[in-house]
Design a protein around this motif. Sequence first.
Motif, PDB file in Angstrom:
ATOM      1  N   ASN A  82       0.848  -1.200   0.000  1.00 37.35           N
ATOM      2  CA  ASN A  82       0.000   0.000   0.000  1.00 37.35           C
ATOM      3  C   ASN A  82       0.879   1.245   0.000  1.00 37.35           C
ATOM      4  OD1 ASN A  82      -1.868   2.029   0.433  1.00 37.35           O
ATOM      5  ND2 ASN A  82      -3.030   0.859   1.946  1.00 37.35           N
ATOM      6  N   PRO A  83       0.755   2.095  -1.030  1.00 42.57           N
ATOM      7  CA  PRO A  83       1.606   3.308  -1.064  1.00 42.57           C
ATOM      8  C   PRO A  83       1.290   4.296   0.048  1.00 42.57           C
ATOM      9  CG  PRO A  83      -0.070   3.376  -2.784  1.00 42.57           C
ATOM     10  CD  PRO A  83      -0.138   2.001  -2.199  1.00 42.57           C
ATOM     11  N   LYS A  84       0.103   4.199   0.647  1.00 35.48           N
ATOM     12  CA  LYS A  84      -0.264   5.110   1.724  1.00 35.48           C
ATOM     13  C   LYS A  84       0.291   4.670   3.078  1.00 35.48           C
ATOM     14  CE  LYS A  84      -4.581   6.702  -0.381  1.00 35.48           C
ATOM     15  NZ  LYS A  84      -6.043   6.862  -0.188  1.00 35.48           N
ATOM     16  N   ARG A  85       0.888   3.492   3.096  1.00 39.65           N
ATOM     17  CA  ARG A  85       1.427   2.996   4.359  1.00 39.65           C
ATOM     18  C   ARG A  85       2.665   3.809   4.751  1.00 39.65           C
ATOM     19  NH1 ARG A  85       4.557  -2.801   5.172  1.00 39.65           N
ATOM     20  NH2 ARG A  85       5.608  -2.228   7.115  1.00 39.65           N
ATOM     21  N   PRO A  86       2.694   4.385   5.945  1.00 43.43           N
ATOM     22  CA  PRO A  86       3.866   5.153   6.381  1.00 43.43           C
ATOM     23  C   PRO A  86       4.990   4.224   6.819  1.00 43.43           C
ATOM     24  CG  PRO A  86       2.219   5.143   8.098  1.00 43.43           C
ATOM     25  CD  PRO A  86       1.604   4.432   6.932  1.00 43.43           C
ATOM     26  N   ASN A  87       6.213   4.707   6.699  1.00 43.93           N
ATOM     27  CA  ASN A  87       7.370   3.960   7.177  1.00 43.93           C
ATOM     28  C   ASN A  87       7.370   3.951   8.703  1.00 43.93           C
ATOM     29  OD1 ASN A  87      10.455   3.990   8.084  1.00 43.93           O
ATOM     30  ND2 ASN A  87      10.312   2.939   6.102  1.00 43.93           N
ATOM     31  N   TRP A  88       7.894   2.890   9.285  1.00 50.76           N
ATOM     32  CA  TRP A  88       7.887   2.785  10.750  1.00 50.76           C
ATOM     33  C   TRP A  88       8.666   3.916  11.403  1.00 50.76           C
ATOM     34  CZ3 TRP A  88      12.026   2.330  14.036  1.00 50.76           C
ATOM     35  CH2 TRP A  88      13.280   2.059  13.447  1.00 50.76           C
TER      36      TRP A  88
END
Length: 612
Positions: A82-88
């Motif tokens: 998912n491109p909307k997933r933020p990096n940790w």
Amino acid sequence: MNDFYDEFDELEVPIKPSTPSEYVKLEDANVIKRDIDTFSDSLKENALDKYKLISFIEKENTEGWTQKNLDPILESLFGIDNPKRPNWRTVARWRKKYIENNGDITSLVNENHKMGNRKKRIEGDDVFFDKALNRFLDAKRPKVSMAYQYYKDLIIIANDSVVNENIPTISYNAFNNRIKSLPPYPIAIARHGKFMADQWFAYCSSHNPPTRVLERVEIDHTPLDLILLDDELKVPIGRPYLTLVVDVFSSCVLGFHLSYKCPSYVSVAKAISHAIKPKSLENIGIEFQHDWPCYGKFENLVVDNGAEFWSKNLEHACQATGINIQYNPVRKPWLKPFVERFFGMINQYFLSEIPGKTFSNILEKEEYNPAKDAIMPFSTFVQEFQRWIVDVYHYAPDSRETRIPIKQWQKGFDVYPPLKMEAEDEDRFTLLMKISKKRKLTRNGFKFEGLMYDSTALADYRKHYPQTKETVEKFFKIDPDDISSIDVYLEELDGYLTVPCTEPTGYTKGLSLYVHKRFKKINREIIRESVDGLGLAKARMAIYNRVQQEKEDIIASKRKTKLQAIKKQAQLADVSNTGTGTISKKLETLPEPPNKLGGLLDDWDDDLEAFE
């Protein structure tokens, strides 16, 4: 050797009087820190989404905020690709910044929101898109394709009469994306009705029992089954509305607001402010056996679906202070049982012994007349209601004798004490709970409800900072119970500036917005011209004369009063636990009017008639 005696040491040094607020210069003015309301809607929503994500991960994550612990949670929420997933690392940085700013939600607002091109690729079709959208937002629920065809037909017909450049048309996908980008709740209301929309977008269904104080707090309204008397006139003024805030873990009462005005955002804000701030019982006027130690910042506030709870002011104020709002589903009061149960306890254990009690079932009244038998003045009821909460209810065991509310509170408080507000936080919270408005800044200041607001500091601001058509409209907040000043957000100062009303007669001092609107209506009926200070003064003098005359008639003839009409007067006089206890207290502080107004009051409407 004795110390030298200086006779001037005993002289009192005169204290320099403080400068009136309307004359304070800009550099000396108190500017309140910026809050979430001053950002654009998109930035607000983005910050709130970050806050919700951090809150969710905080509940799920029992260890450190590392890649090993955060990636599985993010994958379960957003998936892998998912491109909307933020990096940790991004999520951890959000949390760190949020904590470093003491839970200030404005720290989650993107700082690069001014970068890039924020304009639409195609301009000039807004009017046609709005018409197509109105066709789409219909209870018959037409398809997006039908709305898009209507949109294209409108532009084709319009282009037929255009000579130079045709109006551009967006593609079907772009049209569909525009509709999808709109808030889903108002779309659901327009196409499916409010009941279905609330069912789809309500937060809570069932809930787990709280494990600490202030983890779950419930708020609701009810009209009390009791008719009270005016403090001074001793005439029945009807049933007041009670707004109550209850802690679920301990069942303790956190705060309340009692008023004759219908439930609104104002009553909600007053009750929440009373619940969050520490309570002093020294100035109540009666003696208490115990203290009222129940206060602090809520974690979750459970409300129903009343219009006053769907206010953006309430949502932003709670989010800015770290309070999560949970909306109870429609027609499911059993999911908010504690405050509902407490209303029943008030009727059964407190109101039942007071003359003037009404009944929900008319068959229970028999020969009893609550209006005739009412004996308790409003202020006395407020005092005794607080005594019953503090000394009786909090120290009495529940019906199953499993716990005592105040003991349960102390037990939870000792294990996990709730957060307290510092003095600065209390001032900011008071500002947040005010009503938000927008008005244009003119060379005379701001105009709101026929009143002007200006000061030396605001004049200095106008001199130093040029305004454009886009920036001349300013955001401000106002206390609905005191409209003598407003708090204006000035972007260049990155904070709020308090601006007083320029009314020279002191008309707005302690005046509520509700009463001011009633005065405006009276003023229109009396002088039939634009609102000004003189007309409002005449209206106030007219009410004074009318109340004084009717008061004398009551004392002389002791005739029966019209209860519903007097209740209207109680609303006008702001009879509440934070206002006054009589319908004539505020009016009697006015000077005698210089001239009689003759028959100008002969045609008053029913809202202003106090007696038959």
